[in-house]
Scaffold this motif. Structure first.
Motif, PDB file in Angstrom:
ATOM      1  N   MET A   1     -18.327  41.201  -0.528  1.00  0.00           N
ATOM      2  CA  MET A   1     -19.477  41.619  -0.111  1.00  0.00           C
ATOM      3  C   MET A   1     -20.331  42.779  -0.937  1.00  0.00           C
ATOM      4  SD  MET A   1     -21.190  40.883   2.719  1.00  0.00           S
ATOM      5  CE  MET A   1     -22.483  41.457   3.563  1.00  0.00           C
ATOM      6  N   GLY A   2     -21.488  42.530  -1.064  1.00  0.00           N
ATOM      7  CA  GLY A   2     -22.237  43.308  -1.659  1.00  0.00           C
ATOM      8  C   GLY A   2     -22.955  44.503  -0.982  1.00  0.00           C
ATOM      9  N   SER A   3     -24.141  44.819  -1.410  1.00  0.00           N
ATOM     10  CA  SER A   3     -24.885  46.054  -0.826  1.00  0.00           C
ATOM     11  C   SER A   3     -26.180  45.716  -1.198  1.00  0.00           C
ATOM     12  CB  SER A   3     -24.243  47.362  -0.958  1.00  0.00           C
ATOM     13  OG  SER A   3     -24.196  47.726  -2.236  1.00  0.00           O
ATOM     14  N   PHE A   4     -27.002  46.800  -0.663  1.00  0.00           N
ATOM     15  CA  PHE A   4     -28.410  46.706  -0.946  1.00  0.00           C
ATOM     16  C   PHE A   4     -28.671  47.585  -2.344  1.00  0.00           C
ATOM     17  CE2 PHE A   4     -32.830  48.726  -1.161  1.00  0.00           C
ATOM     18  CZ  PHE A   4     -33.575  47.293  -0.554  1.00  0.00           C
ATOM     19  N   PRO A   5     -28.161  48.474  -2.693  1.00  0.00           N
ATOM     20  CA  PRO A   5     -28.160  49.305  -3.965  1.00  0.00           C
ATOM     21  C   PRO A   5     -27.372  48.280  -5.110  1.00  0.00           C
ATOM     22  CG  PRO A   5     -27.425  50.985  -2.463  1.00  0.00           C
ATOM     23  CD  PRO A   5     -27.403  49.519  -1.800  1.00  0.00           C
ATOM     24  N   GLY A   6     -26.557  47.684  -4.698  1.00  0.00           N
ATOM     25  CA  GLY A   6     -25.691  46.881  -5.674  1.00  0.00           C
ATOM     26  C   GLY A   6     -26.430  45.573  -6.126  1.00  0.00           C
ATOM     27  N   THR A 202     -32.873  40.354   1.831  1.00  0.00           N
ATOM     28  CA  THR A 202     -32.942  39.444   2.959  1.00  0.00           C
ATOM     29  C   THR A 202     -31.424  39.446   3.691  1.00  0.00           C
ATOM     30  OG1 THR A 202     -33.952  37.594   1.784  1.00  0.00           O
ATOM     31  CG2 THR A 202     -32.306  37.043   3.378  1.00  0.00           C
ATOM     32  N   LEU A 203     -30.244  39.828   2.790  1.00  0.00           N
ATOM     33  CA  LEU A 203     -28.933  39.828   3.477  1.00  0.00           C
ATOM     34  C   LEU A 203     -28.601  41.292   3.713  1.00  0.00           C
ATOM     35  CD1 LEU A 203     -26.863  37.553   1.234  1.00  0.00           C
ATOM     36  CD2 LEU A 203     -28.350  36.866   3.209  1.00  0.00           C
ATOM     37  N   TYR A 204     -29.273  42.306   3.114  1.00  0.00           N
ATOM     38  CA  TYR A 204     -28.744  43.639   3.316  1.00  0.00           C
ATOM     39  C   TYR A 204     -30.023  44.495   3.677  1.00  0.00           C
ATOM     40  CZ  TYR A 204     -24.960  41.499   0.660  1.00  0.00           C
ATOM     41  OH  TYR A 204     -24.246  40.750   0.065  1.00  0.00           O
ATOM     42  N   GLY A 205     -31.127  43.750   4.094  1.00  0.00           N
ATOM     43  CA  GLY A 205     -32.457  44.710   4.359  1.00  0.00           C
ATOM     44  C   GLY A 205     -33.115  43.950   5.539  1.00  0.00           C
ATOM     45  N   PRO A 206     -34.315  44.308   5.758  1.00  0.00           N
ATOM     46  CA  PRO A 206     -34.954  43.734   6.917  1.00  0.00           C
ATOM     47  C   PRO A 206     -35.645  42.420   7.048  1.00  0.00           C
ATOM     48  CG  PRO A 206     -36.610  45.016   5.156  1.00  0.00           C
ATOM     49  CD  PRO A 206     -35.300  44.869   4.832  1.00  0.00           C
ATOM     50  N   MET A 207     -35.177  41.458   5.994  1.00  0.00           N
ATOM     51  CA  MET A 207     -35.613  40.092   5.917  1.00  0.00           C
ATOM     52  C   MET A 207     -34.566  39.203   6.575  1.00  0.00           C
ATOM     53  SD  MET A 207     -37.760  39.999   2.561  1.00  0.00           S
ATOM     54  CE  MET A 207     -38.413  38.568   2.737  1.00  0.00           C
ATOM     55  N   MET A 208     -33.543  39.746   7.080  1.00  0.00           N
ATOM     56  CA  MET A 208     -32.494  38.818   7.714  1.00  0.00           C
ATOM     57  C   MET A 208     -32.931  37.658   8.589  1.00  0.00           C
ATOM     58  SD  MET A 208     -29.150  38.192   7.742  1.00  0.00           S
ATOM     59  CE  MET A 208     -28.518  39.718   7.231  1.00  0.00           C
ATOM     60  N   ASP A 217     -18.218  43.188   6.946  1.00  0.00           N
ATOM     61  CA  ASP A 217     -18.469  42.789   5.731  1.00  0.00           C
ATOM     62  C   ASP A 217     -18.778  41.229   5.632  1.00  0.00           C
ATOM     63  OD1 ASP A 217     -17.577  45.440   4.518  1.00  0.00           O
ATOM     64  OD2 ASP A 217     -15.653  44.740   4.438  1.00  0.00           O
ATOM     65  N   GLU A 218     -19.400  40.602   6.815  1.00  0.00           N
ATOM     66  CA  GLU A 218     -19.732  39.294   6.822  1.00  0.00           C
ATOM     67  C   GLU A 218     -21.041  39.137   7.521  1.00  0.00           C
ATOM     68  OE1 GLU A 218     -16.680  37.255   8.607  1.00  0.00           O
ATOM     69  OE2 GLU A 218     -15.169  37.592   7.322  1.00  0.00           O
ATOM     70  N   ILE A 219     -21.573  38.166   7.124  1.00  0.00           N
ATOM     71  CA  ILE A 219     -23.014  37.619   7.497  1.00  0.00           C
ATOM     72  C   ILE A 219     -22.571  36.452   8.405  1.00  0.00           C
ATOM     73  CG2 ILE A 219     -25.269  36.802   7.164  1.00  0.00           C
ATOM     74  CD1 ILE A 219     -25.340  38.421   4.390  1.00  0.00           C
ATOM     75  N   THR A 220     -22.784  36.671   9.592  1.00  0.00           N
ATOM     76  CA  THR A 220     -22.608  35.738  10.641  1.00  0.00           C
ATOM     77  C   THR A 220     -23.954  35.075  11.264  1.00  0.00           C
ATOM     78  OG1 THR A 220     -22.271  37.121  12.398  1.00  0.00           O
ATOM     79  CG2 THR A 220     -20.307  36.550  11.022  1.00  0.00           C
ATOM     80  N   CYS A 221     -23.877  33.585  11.568  1.00  0.00           N
ATOM     81  CA  CYS A 221     -25.181  33.271  12.238  1.00  0.00           C
ATOM     82  C   CYS A 221     -24.767  32.740  13.777  1.00  0.00           C
ATOM     83  CB  CYS A 221     -25.714  32.019  11.690  1.00  0.00           C
ATOM     84  SG  CYS A 221     -26.459  32.585   9.997  1.00  0.00           S
ATOM     85  N   ASP A 222     -25.529  32.730  14.755  1.00  0.00           N
ATOM     86  CA  ASP A 222     -25.168  32.417  16.036  1.00  0.00           C
ATOM     87  C   ASP A 222     -24.936  30.917  15.997  1.00  0.00           C
ATOM     88  OD1 ASP A 222     -25.869  34.978  16.728  1.00  0.00           O
ATOM     89  OD2 ASP A 222     -27.867  34.468  17.409  1.00  0.00           O
ATOM     90  N   SER A 223     -25.445  30.265  15.261  1.00  0.00           N
ATOM     91  CA  SER A 223     -25.095  28.515  15.111  1.00  0.00           C
ATOM     92  C   SER A 223     -25.391  28.106  13.972  1.00  0.00           C
ATOM     93  CB  SER A 223     -26.116  27.953  16.278  1.00  0.00           C
ATOM     94  OG  SER A 223     -27.379  28.090  16.034  1.00  0.00           O
ATOM     95  N   THR A 224     -24.831  26.684  13.804  1.00  0.00           N
ATOM     96  CA  THR A 224     -25.089  26.046  12.699  1.00  0.00           C
ATOM     97  C   THR A 224     -26.693  25.809  12.226  1.00  0.00           C
ATOM     98  OG1 THR A 224     -23.048  25.005  12.843  1.00  0.00           O
ATOM     99  CG2 THR A 224     -24.342  23.966  11.317  1.00  0.00           C
TER     100      THR A 224
END
Length: 274
Positions: A1-6, A202-208, A217-224
């Motif tokens: 898992m990464g980060s915004f600054p990374g 997108t993944l670590y900021g306001p555009m999710m 440490d994971e990105i999960t979505c409510d559905s497929t």
């Protein structure tokens, strides 16, 4: 898992180098197409030569700083635990190895250009640069196997852009007079930097995407369906970045041609009467 600054830190480095490469490539070509040669780096003109090697210093110093962030700061100096590398920071160690390759490229190129200890032809420098991008490609290719879902899709696109960097740089070394290949490598590096930024926002900021969430440490979505929507959104973002970069490249060429173009080029191609 990464980060915004990374993602922003390496993205900034790639973006700066890529934009400068594109601009320098265009200026060199319009100035004298017949003498155009592919370059692994581009000197900064003017300033009495004081900034000539700025790009190489940006690569070497920027890579070293990012390397220290990944290897020292992110690990909290807990590098070795019970006689082995700290397993909880393997991600940082992998990134450090990639950044080390770019640091080595910057140092070797500086030694080649500024001293007589390691004189290397431009083609060799291009191959060293391609080796650094190859290390990055291998890292993210195998590293991305641990990423799943939406995060994995964003890293897959990143791997494709890195692969384009590798192929264009190697091809440029083999065809050293090709303007399209040199320009393509600059565009690929620029897109890679922009995609690092896009991934960060997108993944670590306001555009999710809606329906997806960063949990621990994971990105999960409510559905497929939500995950597929996020992937389609990534495709649209990539298309927008590619289109924007291509428009900017065309605009840069249109601006550079009358300003830096060889004024006698067309006249030299017109045969004299008689």
């Amino acid at each position: 898992m990464g980060s915004f600054p990374g993602h922003v830190l390496p993205g900034t480095l790639f973006l700066l180098v890529g934009v400068w490469h594109v601009w320098s490539c265009i200026v060199r070509y319009v100035s004298n197409p017949k003498s155009f040669r592919v370059r692994a780096w581009n000197p900064v003109p003017g300033f009495d030569g004081r900034l000539k090697y700025l790009e190489l210093y940006v690569i070497a110093v920027g890579g070293f700083i990012d390397l220290c962030v990944e290897f020292l700061y992110a690990t909290h100096l807990q590098i070795v635990v019970h006689g082995v590398l700290n397993p909880s920071h393997m991600n940082n160690f992998e990134h450090s190895g990639m950044l080390l390759m770019f640091f080595i490229f910057g140092v070797i190129t500086l030694l080649s250009e500024k001293t007589s200890f390691l004189p290397l032809p431009e083609g060799a420098l291009c191959l060293i640069a391609s080796a650094a991008f190859t290390a990055e490609y291998l890292l993210f290719y195998f590293h991305s196997t641990t990423h799943k879902g939406l995060e994995g899709y964003y890293h897959l696109i990143l791997v494709l852009l890195i692969g384009l960097c590798v192929l264009s740089i190697i091809a440029g070394a083999l065809l050293p007079t090709s303007f399209p290949l040199d320009l393509c490598s600059g565009i690929a590096i620029t897109l890679q930097g922009l995609w690092f930024y896009q991934t960060a926002f997108t993944l670590y900021g306001p555009m999710m995407p809606d329906g997806c969430l960063l949990k621990g440490d994971e990105i999960t979505c409510d559905s497929t369906e939500q995950e597929i929507y996020g992937e389609l959104l990534a495709n649209f973002q990539l298309f927008g970045l590619v289109l924007g970069v291509l428009v900017a490249v065309v605009g840069a060429y249109i601006y550079a041609e009358p300003k830096f173009g060889h004024s006698n080029l067309n006249n030299s191609q017109i045969p004299e009467d008689g």
